[in-house]
Design a protein around this motif. Structure first.
Motif, PDB file in Angstrom:
ATOM      1  N   PRO A  60       0.820  -1.233   0.000  1.00  0.00           N
ATOM      2  CA  PRO A  60       0.000   0.000   0.000  1.00  0.00           C
ATOM      3  C   PRO A  60       0.840   1.263   0.000  1.00  0.00           C
ATOM      4  CG  PRO A  60      -0.920  -1.585   1.525  1.00  0.00           C
ATOM      5  CD  PRO A  60       0.368  -2.142   1.065  1.00  0.00           C
ATOM      6  N   VAL A  61       1.928   1.307   0.781  1.00  0.00           N
ATOM      7  CA  VAL A  61       2.783   2.490   0.784  1.00  0.00           C
ATOM      8  C   VAL A  61       3.415   2.701  -0.586  1.00  0.00           C
ATOM      9  CG1 VAL A  61       4.895   3.464   1.761  1.00  0.00           C
ATOM     10  CG2 VAL A  61       3.234   2.374   3.263  1.00  0.00           C
ATOM     11  N   ARG A  62       3.874   1.622  -1.225  1.00  0.00           N
ATOM     12  CA  ARG A  62       4.446   1.744  -2.565  1.00  0.00           C
ATOM     13  C   ARG A  62       3.410   2.241  -3.564  1.00  0.00           C
ATOM     14  NH1 ARG A  62       7.351  -3.515  -4.734  1.00  0.00           N
ATOM     15  NH2 ARG A  62       8.703  -2.955  -2.938  1.00  0.00           N
ATOM     16  N   TYR A 114       2.840   5.871  -3.013  1.00  0.00           N
ATOM     17  CA  TYR A 114       3.977   6.645  -3.508  1.00  0.00           C
ATOM     18  C   TYR A 114       3.943   6.760  -5.029  1.00  0.00           C
ATOM     19  CZ  TYR A 114       8.755   7.884  -4.658  1.00  0.00           C
ATOM     20  OH  TYR A 114       9.871   8.485  -5.194  1.00  0.00           O
ATOM     21  N   ARG A 115       3.652   5.627  -5.715  1.00  0.00           N
ATOM     22  CA  ARG A 115       3.684   5.644  -7.173  1.00  0.00           C
ATOM     23  C   ARG A 115       2.497   6.402  -7.779  1.00  0.00           C
ATOM     24  NH1 ARG A 115       5.409  -0.559  -8.858  1.00  0.00           N
ATOM     25  NH2 ARG A 115       7.598  -0.429  -8.170  1.00  0.00           N
ATOM     26  N   THR A 116       1.302   6.179  -7.229  1.00  0.00           N
ATOM     27  CA  THR A 116       0.088   6.720  -7.867  1.00  0.00           C
ATOM     28  C   THR A 116      -0.313   8.092  -7.344  1.00  0.00           C
ATOM     29  OG1 THR A 116      -1.272   5.541  -6.240  1.00  0.00           O
ATOM     30  CG2 THR A 116      -0.773   4.401  -8.313  1.00  0.00           C
ATOM     31  N   VAL A 117       0.128   8.477  -6.145  1.00  0.00           N
ATOM     32  CA  VAL A 117      -0.317   9.750  -5.571  1.00  0.00           C
ATOM     33  C   VAL A 117       0.847  10.717  -5.404  1.00  0.00           C
ATOM     34  CG1 VAL A 117      -1.454  10.841  -3.600  1.00  0.00           C
ATOM     35  CG2 VAL A 117      -2.234   8.598  -4.400  1.00  0.00           C
ATOM     36  N   VAL A 160       1.989  14.181  -7.744  1.00  0.00           N
ATOM     37  CA  VAL A 160       1.945  15.453  -7.020  1.00  0.00           C
ATOM     38  C   VAL A 160       3.331  16.096  -6.993  1.00  0.00           C
ATOM     39  CG1 VAL A 160       1.544  16.498  -4.754  1.00  0.00           C
ATOM     40  CG2 VAL A 160      -0.062  14.814  -5.653  1.00  0.00           C
ATOM     41  N   GLY A 161       4.360  15.303  -6.768  1.00  0.00           N
ATOM     42  CA  GLY A 161       5.721  15.835  -6.769  1.00  0.00           C
ATOM     43  C   GLY A 161       6.110  16.395  -8.125  1.00  0.00           C
TER      44      GLY A 161
END
Length: 371
Positions: free
Chosen positions: A281-283, A286-289, A293-294
């Motif tokens: 879930p963390v990955r 990070y990848r999709t959200v 945004v970054g």
């Protein structure tokens, strides 16, 4: 991957029904007892490795750096910038105050005095040698000749006295003592020795009989019962206990290896569960959200801000360059106004060509062969 190396192959001995009957229950009981211990041990190993990698090693490095900063570096600086210069200064001062005066004293005072003392000692030695060779040696030879004569007279008198004393001792002491030994002491001693040998034989016979009786008594009362107890009781019980101990040891090894496999499987299950419940879930977040945004923040905010900062920096550098050029030109004008124009250097005929013209075989640039 197995946590334990497989045991080396061992030669199997023939087993009896007692071994087969003991093995299975012992292995079941030992496996039930060893599995929690092995799982706790593996958990402690993993926790220890994690603690070592995340806490102990960084803390150790920090303490090492702190120890160097507190204890090592101050002493190194004190040694390098305090002790070494002070020692060099003291060495120079000692050389100037002690070594150079001592060398001068040795070279210009002690050496001449020593040469004079040596010359005086050689003169005194030569005088003593002449006194020994010309005076003491003839006197000594004369004294020795007189003493040898006196010694010869005393030796003759002593030999006469010794001969008389030896004759008196022989016939007054030695001959009577020899007769007393041959006719009185020797027979009495032989009789006493014969009696002593008989007494020793009697005592040895009595002691041998008593020893044999005690030996058979101890053998019948202690040795034979102990031998029977060892042969018919202790040896079978020891064999049974050895079989049980060997089976318990083999069961412990087998249970430890099985518990290692169980612990490895349980650890992999926990790692997979942690991966699918937390890491994935963390990955995904990070990848999709966070990554889109970054990227938006980078393209919309950070890059324009960086371009503006670079533009301000370029303008500032250009302004500073122009200010430096203006200051340099003003300083040159003020120097020219105060001191006047600098004198031009006189032209000097150059020996070497100023251009990059290629030299040929018919031309030269030296002063002796120039055209």
């Amino acid at each position: 991957m197995d946590l334990e190396k497989p045991p080396p192959p061992q030669r199997r001995e023939p087993e009896g029904c007692l071994v087969v009957a003991i093995r299975v229950p012992v292995r079941i009981v030992v496996l039930v007892l060893v599995v929690p211990v092995r799982m706790a041990w593996d958990a402690l190993v993993v926790a220890g490795r994690f603690l070592n990698d995340t806490v102990l090693r960084p803390v150790g490095r920090g303490l090492l750096w702190l120890g160097r900063a507190v204890f090592v570096w101050p002493f190194v600086a004190l040694w390098r910038y305090g002790v070494v210069p002070l020692a060099k200064a003291l060495a120079w001062l000692g050389t100037m105050l002690f070594v150079i005066p001592a060398v001068w004293l040795y070279r210009y005072v002690l050496t001449p005095v020593g040469h004079a003392c040596a010359w005086l000692a050689r003169g005194i030695g030569a005088g003593l040698g002449w006194l020994y060779a010309r005076v003491l040696t003839p006197v000594g030879h004369a004294v020795m000749w007189v003493l040898r004569g006196i010694g010869a007279v005393l030796a003759a008198i002593g030999l006469g006295i010794f001969g008389v004393a030896a004759w008196l001792v022989r016939y007054l002491l030695v001959v009577p003592a020899l007769w007393l030994y041959e006719w009185i002491l020797a027979p009495v001693g032989r009789a006493i020795a014969w009696c002593a040998r008989g007494l020793v034989w009697l005592l040895s016979a009595i002691t041998t009989g008593i020893g044999i009786a005690l030996y058979w008594t101890a053998r019948v009362l202690f040795v034979l019962p102990a031998l029977g107890l060892y042969r018919w009781v202790l040896a079978p019980v020891g064999r049974v206990l050895a079989v049980i101990g060997r089976e318990v040891w083999d069961a412990l090894g087998h249970a430890w290896r099985v518990a290692g496999r169980i612990s490895l499987a349980f650890g992999r299950f926990l790692a997979t569960l942690f991966r699918w419940t937390f890491v994935e879930p963390v990955r995904w977040v990070y990848r999709t959200v966070l990554t889109p945004v970054g990227h938006v923040v980078r393209d919309a905010v950070l890059r324009p801000v960086a371009e503006a900062a670079r533009s301000v920096g370029r303008a500032t550098r250009q302004a500073m360059t122009a200010a430096r050029e203006s200051v340099r030109q003003a300083r040159a004008d003020f120097r020219r106004m105060v001191f006047g124009e600098p004198r031009e250097r006189e032209a000097v005929a150059a020996r070497e060509p100023r251009g990059r013209a290629t030299r040929t075989l018919g031309s030269s640039t030296t002063a002796l062969t120039k055209d």
